[in-house]
Structure formats: C-alpha cells, structure tokens
Design a protein around this motif. Structure first.
Motif, PDB file in Angstrom:
ATOM      1  N   TYR A 270      -2.700   2.945   0.594  1.00 50.58           N
ATOM      2  CA  TYR A 270      -2.173   3.127  -0.772  1.00 50.58           C
ATOM      3  C   TYR A 270      -2.642   4.484  -1.313  1.00 50.58           C
ATOM      4  CZ  TYR A 270      -1.018   1.465  -5.604  1.00 50.58           C
ATOM      5  OH  TYR A 270      -0.499   1.290  -6.870  1.00 50.58           O
ATOM      6  N   GLU A 271      -3.934   4.734  -1.210  1.00 49.91           N
ATOM      7  CA  GLU A 271      -4.476   6.013  -1.712  1.00 49.91           C
ATOM      8  C   GLU A 271      -3.889   7.203  -0.961  1.00 49.91           C
ATOM      9  OE1 GLU A 271      -6.850   6.749  -4.230  1.00 49.91           O
ATOM     10  OE2 GLU A 271      -6.371   4.710  -4.858  1.00 49.91           O
ATOM     11  N   GLN A 272      -3.865   7.100   0.373  1.00 45.30           N
ATOM     12  CA  GLN A 272      -3.331   8.212   1.182  1.00 45.30           C
ATOM     13  C   GLN A 272      -1.845   8.408   0.926  1.00 45.30           C
ATOM     14  OE1 GLN A 272      -4.472   7.173   5.255  1.00 45.30           O
ATOM     15  NE2 GLN A 272      -6.388   8.332   5.102  1.00 45.30           N
ATOM     16  N   GLY A 273      -1.179   7.317   0.479  1.00 46.61           N
ATOM     17  CA  GLY A 273       0.265   7.380   0.301  1.00 46.61           C
ATOM     18  C   GLY A 273       0.712   7.696  -1.113  1.00 46.61           C
ATOM     19  N   LEU A 274      -0.221   7.958  -2.007  1.00 48.36           N
ATOM     20  CA  LEU A 274       0.168   8.315  -3.382  1.00 48.36           C
ATOM     21  C   LEU A 274       0.913   9.650  -3.364  1.00 48.36           C
ATOM     22  CD1 LEU A 274      -3.112   7.232  -5.204  1.00 48.36           C
ATOM     23  CD2 LEU A 274      -0.847   6.194  -5.490  1.00 48.36           C
ATOM     24  N   PRO A 275       1.815   9.861  -4.316  1.00 48.35           N
ATOM     25  CA  PRO A 275       2.669  11.058  -4.251  1.00 48.35           C
ATOM     26  C   PRO A 275       1.868  12.348  -4.464  1.00 48.35           C
ATOM     27  CG  PRO A 275       3.042   9.827  -6.283  1.00 48.35           C
ATOM     28  CD  PRO A 275       2.159   8.973  -5.429  1.00 48.35           C
ATOM     29  N   LYS A 276       2.039  13.288  -3.541  1.00 48.17           N
ATOM     30  CA  LYS A 276       1.296  14.554  -3.578  1.00 48.17           C
ATOM     31  C   LYS A 276       1.611  15.366  -4.842  1.00 48.17           C
ATOM     32  CE  LYS A 276       0.001  13.871   0.801  1.00 48.17           C
ATOM     33  NZ  LYS A 276       0.028  12.389   0.608  1.00 48.17           N
ATOM     34  N   HIS A 277       2.865  15.313  -5.283  1.00 46.88           N
ATOM     35  CA  HIS A 277       3.234  16.178  -6.409  1.00 46.88           C
ATOM     36  C   HIS A 277       2.636  15.695  -7.735  1.00 46.88           C
ATOM     37  CE1 HIS A 277       6.262  12.980  -6.759  1.00 46.88           C
ATOM     38  NE2 HIS A 277       6.490  13.388  -7.993  1.00 46.88           N
ATOM     39  N   ILE A 452       7.105  -1.310   8.228  1.00 45.88           N
ATOM     40  CA  ILE A 452       6.479  -2.142   7.192  1.00 45.88           C
ATOM     41  C   ILE A 452       5.836  -1.255   6.127  1.00 45.88           C
ATOM     42  CG2 ILE A 452       4.540  -3.725   6.795  1.00 45.88           C
ATOM     43  CD1 ILE A 452       5.198  -4.937   9.579  1.00 45.88           C
ATOM     44  N   PHE A 453       5.127  -0.236   6.596  1.00 48.03           N
ATOM     45  CA  PHE A 453       4.430   0.628   5.642  1.00 48.03           C
ATOM     46  C   PHE A 453       5.384   1.604   4.953  1.00 48.03           C
ATOM     47  CE2 PHE A 453       0.923  -0.903   8.300  1.00 48.03           C
ATOM     48  CZ  PHE A 453       0.126  -1.443   7.299  1.00 48.03           C
ATOM     49  N   ASP A 454       6.453   1.958   5.652  1.00 49.41           N
ATOM     50  CA  ASP A 454       7.464   2.787   4.984  1.00 49.41           C
ATOM     51  C   ASP A 454       8.025   2.050   3.773  1.00 49.41           C
ATOM     52  OD1 ASP A 454       7.055   4.678   6.899  1.00 49.41           O
ATOM     53  OD2 ASP A 454       8.851   4.208   8.074  1.00 49.41           O
ATOM     54  N   TRP A 455       8.210   0.750   3.933  1.00 55.32           N
ATOM     55  CA  TRP A 455       8.714  -0.065   2.826  1.00 55.32           C
ATOM     56  C   TRP A 455       7.713  -0.071   1.666  1.00 55.32           C
ATOM     57  CZ3 TRP A 455       7.871  -4.226  -0.314  1.00 55.32           C
ATOM     58  CH2 TRP A 455       8.976  -4.899  -0.870  1.00 55.32           C
ATOM     59  N   LEU A 456       6.445  -0.278   2.001  1.00 59.02           N
ATOM     60  CA  LEU A 456       5.417  -0.273   0.948  1.00 59.02           C
ATOM     61  C   LEU A 456       5.320   1.102   0.297  1.00 59.02           C
ATOM     62  CD1 LEU A 456       2.536  -2.334   2.635  1.00 59.02           C
ATOM     63  CD2 LEU A 456       4.064  -3.084   0.787  1.00 59.02           C
ATOM     64  N   SER A 457       5.430   2.130   1.121  1.00 61.44           N
ATOM     65  CA  SER A 457       5.359   3.492   0.584  1.00 61.44           C
ATOM     66  C   SER A 457       6.471   3.707  -0.438  1.00 61.44           C
ATOM     67  CB  SER A 457       5.479   4.502   1.730  1.00 61.44           C
ATOM     68  OG  SER A 457       5.598   5.806   1.205  1.00 61.44           O
ATOM     69  N   GLN A 458       7.669   3.317  -0.049  1.00 60.02           N
ATOM     70  CA  GLN A 458       8.807   3.539  -0.936  1.00 60.02           C
ATOM     71  C   GLN A 458       8.695   2.716  -2.222  1.00 60.02           C
ATOM     72  OE1 GLN A 458      12.559   2.464   0.917  1.00 60.02           O
ATOM     73  NE2 GLN A 458      13.570   2.371  -1.093  1.00 60.02           N
ATOM     74  N   HIS A 459       8.305   1.454  -2.090  1.00 59.37           N
ATOM     75  CA  HIS A 459       8.337   0.560  -3.247  1.00 59.37           C
ATOM     76  C   HIS A 459       7.061   0.552  -4.076  1.00 59.37           C
ATOM     77  CE1 HIS A 459      11.716  -1.133  -0.840  1.00 59.37           C
ATOM     78  NE2 HIS A 459      12.244  -1.248  -2.045  1.00 59.37           N
ATOM     79  N   ILE A 460       5.950   0.896  -3.471  1.00 62.85           N
ATOM     80  CA  ILE A 460       4.679   0.813  -4.212  1.00 62.85           C
ATOM     81  C   ILE A 460       3.967   2.168  -4.277  1.00 62.85           C
ATOM     82  CG2 ILE A 460       2.448  -0.359  -4.402  1.00 62.85           C
ATOM     83  CD1 ILE A 460       4.737  -2.320  -4.684  1.00 62.85           C
ATOM     84  N   TRP A 461       3.603   2.719  -3.131  1.00 66.59           N
ATOM     85  CA  TRP A 461       2.711   3.878  -3.120  1.00 66.59           C
ATOM     86  C   TRP A 461       3.325   5.077  -3.823  1.00 66.59           C
ATOM     87  CZ3 TRP A 461       1.851   3.734   2.910  1.00 66.59           C
ATOM     88  CH2 TRP A 461       1.303   2.487   3.254  1.00 66.59           C
TER      89      TRP A 461
END
Lengths: 495, 495
Positions: A270-277, A452-461
């Motif tokens: 979650y932390e690593q996947g937060l939006p960079k911008h 699975i994580f792409d889905w979480l990235s898109q919807h949550i992270w």
C-alpha cells in the motif's frame, strides 16, 4: 490559487521532517543500542515539537481561511488536497498546548508504569494512572467534538478512521455479534474432529528470513524501495520510497514470523503503491488505519491463508527447511495449520475468526469510557463478562491477560481498536468483488499474483486519500461497507 | 549570564537535529535501499537548510554581541563554551546564501560527474568542473580570511583544524620531507630481504565480523552505545551516545577489514568518551579533525600494529579462523604482514610510512590552488613530479590513480587533507609520552588495555574542545606539536 500552492509547499516541507522521524523511529526499534535511547528520545521529542509548531503556525490559519472562501474555484483534485491538509491542521491545532503536554506526560507515565504493572497483574496501580489518561482523553474528545460538531467518541474515531461513527460501528458490530459467537463454537467443534500436525522446530532464523523474503518477492514487495528487519513488535514503517517492515523469529514456529511478514508486506505494498505525484501531501497518504489494515489482512488472511496460496507457501517452506518428507508439510495439513481457530486471552495471538471478538469488547468499553457511561473501575468486570460471552473464557482476576494486555489505552489512543476489525471487513468485501471479476485461485496457482495487486493498486493504493473510505469501497465493490461479506467469507472458509 | 544560557539552549536544541542527521546519514550509507536515495536526499537537504537557518538566525548576532562586551565576567569554562559556539556561528554565517548555494551546486555537479570521469580517466572533463569548484573555494576562502584576518588558505584550514596555519604546516612537513623519502627507500630495501607470507583466504564474513567485534571489545568499545555495520566506505558516524562504525569485508584479506575496524574504534572511543556534562554543546565536541585522526591512528598504528598488540590479534585471528597450524599466523610473520611498506598510487591503501607523502603532495597543491599561485591545469604535472620524488612512481597520464583518486576536492573540501598527517604526528607524540609514563607493551601483553585508554580519556577525550590543540598537546606531552617524535617512531619501528 496562490494559497493552495503555499499550503502544499508547506506540507511537503513538513513531510521531509516526517521522513527523518520515520527513519529514526525505525532505527530506534531495530538498530539502536539500548544506551542510545535517552538522547534519541530527546531528539525525537524536539523534532515532534518542531513539526507540531509548523503544523499550527499562524500563517496556516490565514491561508486556510482565505481558501475556505474560494472553495468553489478549486477543481476536485485541489479540493481533496485542501480537505486533507485542513484535516491534519485541524487535528493538530485544536488542542491547547497545555492539554497536549498533560496528555503526553500522563500517557508516558501510564505506559511506563504499565510495563511493570502488567507483569505484576497490578490492576489497582494501573487503574490509578489510567483514570488520569481517560480524564484527559475525555477532555480532548470534547474539544475535538466541538470543532467537528459530532459526539466526543466520534471525534476520536476521526483521528484514525475519518468519517466513521459509533452509530455505524454499533450497527456493523451488532450484525457480527448475532453470528460470531455461535460460529466460533461451530468452527472449534469442527476442528476438534480433525488431526493437525504442527511443524516441528527448530527452524533456523536465516532460513526463515530467506523464506520470508521469497514470499515478499512473490507478493511484489519492491526491495529497491524497502527492506525486512527484526524488532520486538512487528511493524511497517519508513516512507513510501523506502518502506521498512519487521518481524521477530520463533525458532520453534516459523509460521508466526512468516505470516507476520506477509501481513506487513500488505501494509508495505500500500505504501509503496501510493501515487508518486502526490508524494509529501496529506492527500497522497493512505486513506485510514482501517483501509491500511484491510491491505495487510487482505494479504495475510484473504490471500495467504487461502487453500491456493497455502499450497504455494507449503512448497516454498518445504524447500527452505528441507522437509520434503515431513508429514506436517503435507499441503492439506499445512492449510489446517494456517487456519487453526482457538479462542484465547490474547488479541495479538488471535486467529481471524476470534479476532473480532477481542475488538468488539474493547470497542464497547472505550466508547462508554469516553462518553462517560462507564468508569475505569468497571473495566475488569465488563471485560470478563464479554470474554465469557464471546469466547467462553473468564479473565476474572487475570488482569495481565485481560484488560491490561494492550498498550493502546495507556497513552490515550481511544478510537484505534475498531479499525482492526473494520480492516478485516473491508478486506473481505474487496476479495468478494475481486473473485467476481477474476479467477483469484487460478492466478495464485500460476505463481504470478500481480493481477491481484494491480486491482488493489487501481482501486485502493493509487487513490490514496483523494476520496472518502465510503467512496473507495463503493467505487471498488459497488457498495459501502457491508459486513455480510465477512460472515460469508468466514463461514465459507471455516465451516 | 542570560545570553550564555540562551546561546547554550539554542545550540543544544540544534544538536537534536544534528543527531537526526547523523543517524539518517548512517542509515543512508548502511541500510537504505537504492530507490530511497532521492527522497532521502531531499529530506536531508531540508534538514541542512533548517539547521543552517537556525545557526544564522539574527537573534544569535545579538546574543553574541552582548556577550562579547561582557567576556570578562565569564569564567574559563563559560569562555570556552562561548568561544566554540561563536566559532560555529561565524563559520556558518559569514558566507552569503548565494555563495553557499553556488558551492553546493558546483560541488554536487563535480562530484557526481567525477564518479564516471574517474573511471574513464577523463581529466579534461573533470578539470572543467573542478575549476568552478576552485573558483568558489577561493571566493569562500577570501571571505573567511577577511573575517578571521588571516590568509585565505588558513581560513579554510580553520574549518577542520582550528588555529592551524600553513606556515606551521610548511615547517612540520618541511621537516618530514628531509627524511621521509630516504626512509621509505630504506624500509623497502630492508623488507625486500624478508620473506612474508600473506594469510590465504577465504575468510568468511561472519567470522571476520565476530573477530572485529572481539577486538572492539578488547579496545573498550561500548556496545551499549554503538554498533558495527557494513558500508562501501568505512566511517565513524552516529552520536556520542550511539556511535556507528562501519567496515567492508574482503574474503581474501581479513586484515583490511580488521585494521579498519580498529581504526574506526579509535574514532569511536573518542566520541563515546566525550564529557557527558557538555553533551550537545560545541565545546563538548571533538577538538579537531587532526585530533580525531590522532585517536584512530593511535589505535590502529601506534597500538594495534605494535609487536605486542599484533601478538594479541594473531592469537584471536588464529582461533577465529581455526588456523592453528597455518604458518602465516606465526606471530613474527603476522607482525610483518601488519607492517608491510609498499609505495603505491592510492592514498587510502597506503601504509603509515608512505601515507604522509600522499598528504604532503596534496597539501602543497591545494595550498597553492587556494592562494592562486597555481591553477587546476597544472595539477597533473605537479602530482606526477611529487609522486616521483617521494615514492618513485609516475602518474603521468594516469589521472584516475593520480590526481582524480580522491573525493575531497570535488566538493571543495580544501584544507582537510593535512589533518590526516597531523593526526599521525599527534598520535606518535602522545604514544611517546605514554611510553615514558607506563609500560605500554606490558599492559598490552596483559590483555587489559584500559590504562592506555584511561590516559587518552584524561588527556584528550574528557577535554573535548575546552582548550586549543596546542594546549591539549602541551598539557598531555609537555610540548606543542613536535614532528621529530614521528620520525623516531617510524625509524624505530621500521628500520
């Protein structure tokens, strides 16, 4: 929007200091020799004071006021950024300095004494300090409630789970209470008919670590932006560009460290996947404690304790420890090991079926403590009563394994506990939707779990704090929090 | 002394932020994954900016001015504290912000490009950047010289070695030049008659680390207030209550890491031994870079490479690597291994006999660069000439192993190099006195070396920056810096 730019620059600057606090905090728990603690505590306190000052400086008041009047000129992204900065600012600035200081002193005193008092089962000594902490927490809750125009307990909840209310939790936990105690009993009865063989130690720490890192890699942990170390209490710390997770190793039971690593990997992704911008801005941070816990529990419970994933873990563990012929590493047995349910006294040792019971009883107590409906003196009786009701265990006279087991209340962190179970419910709801949209077990079996994580990235992270938890869930799953998914999940997996 | 109290409170507060910078700097070099570097650099730069602001805030000017007029009302301890705070403040505040920024940019650019240019032996590319750095260093030196009323190069020296001057160094190094080249030749000739057997690897890293920690313990390193880790370039960092030293392991040659550990332990004991009651104040810090180096070289050279101590190391190493019957671990051979002299191109690989040659040539060049007597274009010729003269080696055309080998000049750290050799001279002088006052070899042979460090603690560590280096040496040895002790020591050990 000159003021918005100023505010964002100010908060980004603050985030640099928070970065240093995060790394030094991690160091304190993992690397620092004991003799370094006093000077470190002094340095960290100085930094905390400085960041608090920066968060409450008078300029901010002017910038927020000016922007308040121009909100209609902000676009959605700007409005979200403004909202999250304002939330942090309000949380930080509403308490008078005298109360902040009194809280900090009473909390430190209570926590420090608790470490010994718990060992001595000394409820009377602890209760004396806790009363002071509760009195100050009530004062804090009232001040925050006036600012937010809500109930005192809801004002504390908002610190951890924005927009959540006691009414909503009462409703959700009320649903849980209708089926959980019976389900626990049924699962225990069912499992008592099965034979489970626990893997027999010792399991060398170096091999456990290698296995943990292998599973982290499989779960997509980015080792260019993080690492795994050891600490007494496992946690996920650091910063999004450099996430530090920890575990502790038990040579007799490798599953404890391993499942802990997988849990923290959920937080880490979650932390690593937060939006960079949005890095450095409040709107770019994780949405809430509950949403954070949903990601760790998604990893540990929904994913890793599933039959499909347990098979993967079993294969890797068998190799790591060279136990090709050990019947404990037979995949069916191994899955039973990972899904054992056993009512116990201690929350942090609880399985996912009994865990909500531990949370609900704490929630009921802290809600009534803050509202003033009950007092510290009545905690032990109420604890014992709820433990008997939910788990069939009595804690009468057994304070250290009852109401004195957790650190949270010692420093006044009321409103935190419910987020653990909210996280479990969010996780179940997310997985339920995911299973409708993709073949989760097939993906796990393939060994490449990135969809699975792409889905979480898109919807949550990637959404970070750009919208509310309700919206996050609605956009991801079509509905706001619905506790029936958790019931179906638990009963489906365990009965 | 209201102003003195205010100043000391201000500097103590600053030291908390320096604490965080030290720990995060250590983390950067030892723990941080590569992907974390940009965000970390930003956070560290923000902190550096803040501490610089705090060190140049206008209030300080007022407090220092007020105290300047009341100096006669200060006692000795107060005057020393005042003097050291003022030194830090003047160093920080004399440069205009534009120059600080220009220096930082030019230094970062030159250092960054150098990493590649050195590999490519690209002198022309490097010289272009270096000219910019030198121009800014000259500007800096002139501004500092005006403030201190001294020569430009002396003003830079003062940043690393307070009160040291080029005149004094010319004198001291002049003495060295009269005998060192001939001595090097004589030692090389002598050693070429001996047979030395180098210990044959591999030596496992874990065993090397255990041996290193054993030697640290023997040398009195306090593990409650420090630790040993790995980094590309060994250093001593952290804070006095928590000193972090590092090394790097070569599986083929354990002596390299081990002697490095012993060297850093010398730095570490100085830090750990600074007076607690002056913690956080400039007057409580190590006296100078040269005095710091004297402590590491005392440990590594004076102590650890002595025959008596080499015997101790040899015993421990033999056990650590289980080489009871290995002739390379025969004590006479082992001592020869630790005292090999071999002229080479690279400063950081040099033994203690040839090391001063590397320093003297750099000093001659940087002194004339800053005074304007020579320009960057003439560095390679002058380097080659001096290398031939001192060590009989030519670096013509071999820039990467010649004048491009060090990082120091890339970011404008002129005035730093001489402190290495000043440290070696101080160390020899301290040991010479110590040997008059106690049976150093007998103490080493006993295995309990604490009397040696008690002496250093009393004469060096506990005095921190309460007095000048000249006074430190005079009080400890009866005279100020006298380079003949180094000559006697080198010729005594090696000829």
């Amino acid at each position: 929007m000159e003021q918005l730019d100023k505010l964002e620059a100010h908060f980004k600057r603050l985030s640099h200091f928070q970065h240093l606090a995060a790394i030094c905090g991690w160091d304190q728990a993992t690397m620092m020799p004991s003799g370094g603690s006093q000077a470190r505590a002094d340095a960290m306190a100085e930094l905390a004071l400085y960041t608090h000052q920066q968060l409450t400086t008078h300029e901010l008041h002017d910038w927020f006021s000016a922007l308040d009047e121009q909100q209609d000129r902000l676009n959605d992204a700007q409005r979200a950024s403004f909202r999250e900065m304002k939330r942090q600012w309000q949380h930080a600035s509403v308490l008078p300095d005298t109360l902040v200081k009194a809280k900090s002193l009473a909390g430190a005193k209570c926590e420090h004494a608790w470490r010994q008092q718990r060992q001595n089962n000394d409820w009377d000594g602890f209760a004396k300090n806790l009363k002071e902490v509760v009195a100050l927490a009530r004062e804090e809750a009232h001040i925050r409630a006036d600012q937010k125009n809500c109930s005192p307990y809801d004002a504390l909840l908002d610190l951890y789970e924005p927009d959540m209310t006691a009414d909503r939790i009462d409703e959700v936990f009320g649903e849980l209470k209708t089926w959980l105690p019976d389900t626990i009993q049924a699962v225990v009865d069912k499992q008592s008919q099965q034979t489970t063989r626990l893997p027999d130690g010792p399991f060398a720490e170096a091999q456990q670590k290698a296995l943990g890192e292998k599973m982290m890699a499989l779960l997509g942990f980015d080792f260019e932006h993080g690492r795994l170390d050891v600490s007494t209490h496992p946690f996920c710390g650091g910063v999004p560009t450099d996430v530090r997770i920890t575990t502790r190793y038990d040579e007799q039971d490798f599953t404890s460290a391993l499942m802990g690593v997988i849990h923290e990997t959920g937080h880490a992704r979650y932390e690593q996947g937060l939006p960079k911008h949005l890095a450095g801005l409040p709107v770019g941070k994780a949405r809430s404690m509950g949403v954070h816990e949903s990601q760790s529990l998604f990893c540990e419970m929904q994913l890793a304790r599933s039959e499909a994933f347990a098979t993967l873990i079993c294969q890797h563990a068998k190799q790591a420890f060279n136990r090709q012929d050990d019947p404990a590493f037979h995949v069916d047995n191994f899955h039973r090991v990972l899904t054992r349910v056993s009512p116990g006294y201690i929350r942090v040792d609880a399985d996912e079926v009994t865990y909500p019971a531990h949370i609900m009883l704490r929630y009921d107590i802290e809600r009534d403590l803050i509202s003033g409906k009950m007092d510290v003196d009545h905690i032990p009786d109420r604890w014992d009563h709820a433990m008997q009701q939910y788990l069939g265990l009595s804690t009468a006279g057994n304070y250290k394994n009852g109401c004195m087991q957790d650190i949270h209340w010692t420093d006044g962190s009321f409103g935190y506990f419910p987020t653990y179970t909210l996280g479990a419910l969010y996780a179940a709801q997310l997985m339920q939707t995911m299973r409708q949209q993709m073949d989760v077990d097939g993906i796990i079996a393939s060994g490449n779990v990135s969809p699975i994580f792409d889905w979480l990235s898109q919807h949550i992270w990637q959404r970070a704090s750009t919208t509310s938890t309700d919206n996050l869930l609605k956009d991801a799953t079509g509905e706001t929090l619905n506790p029936t998914h958790f019931r179906k999940y638990i009963q489906g997996r365990y009965l």
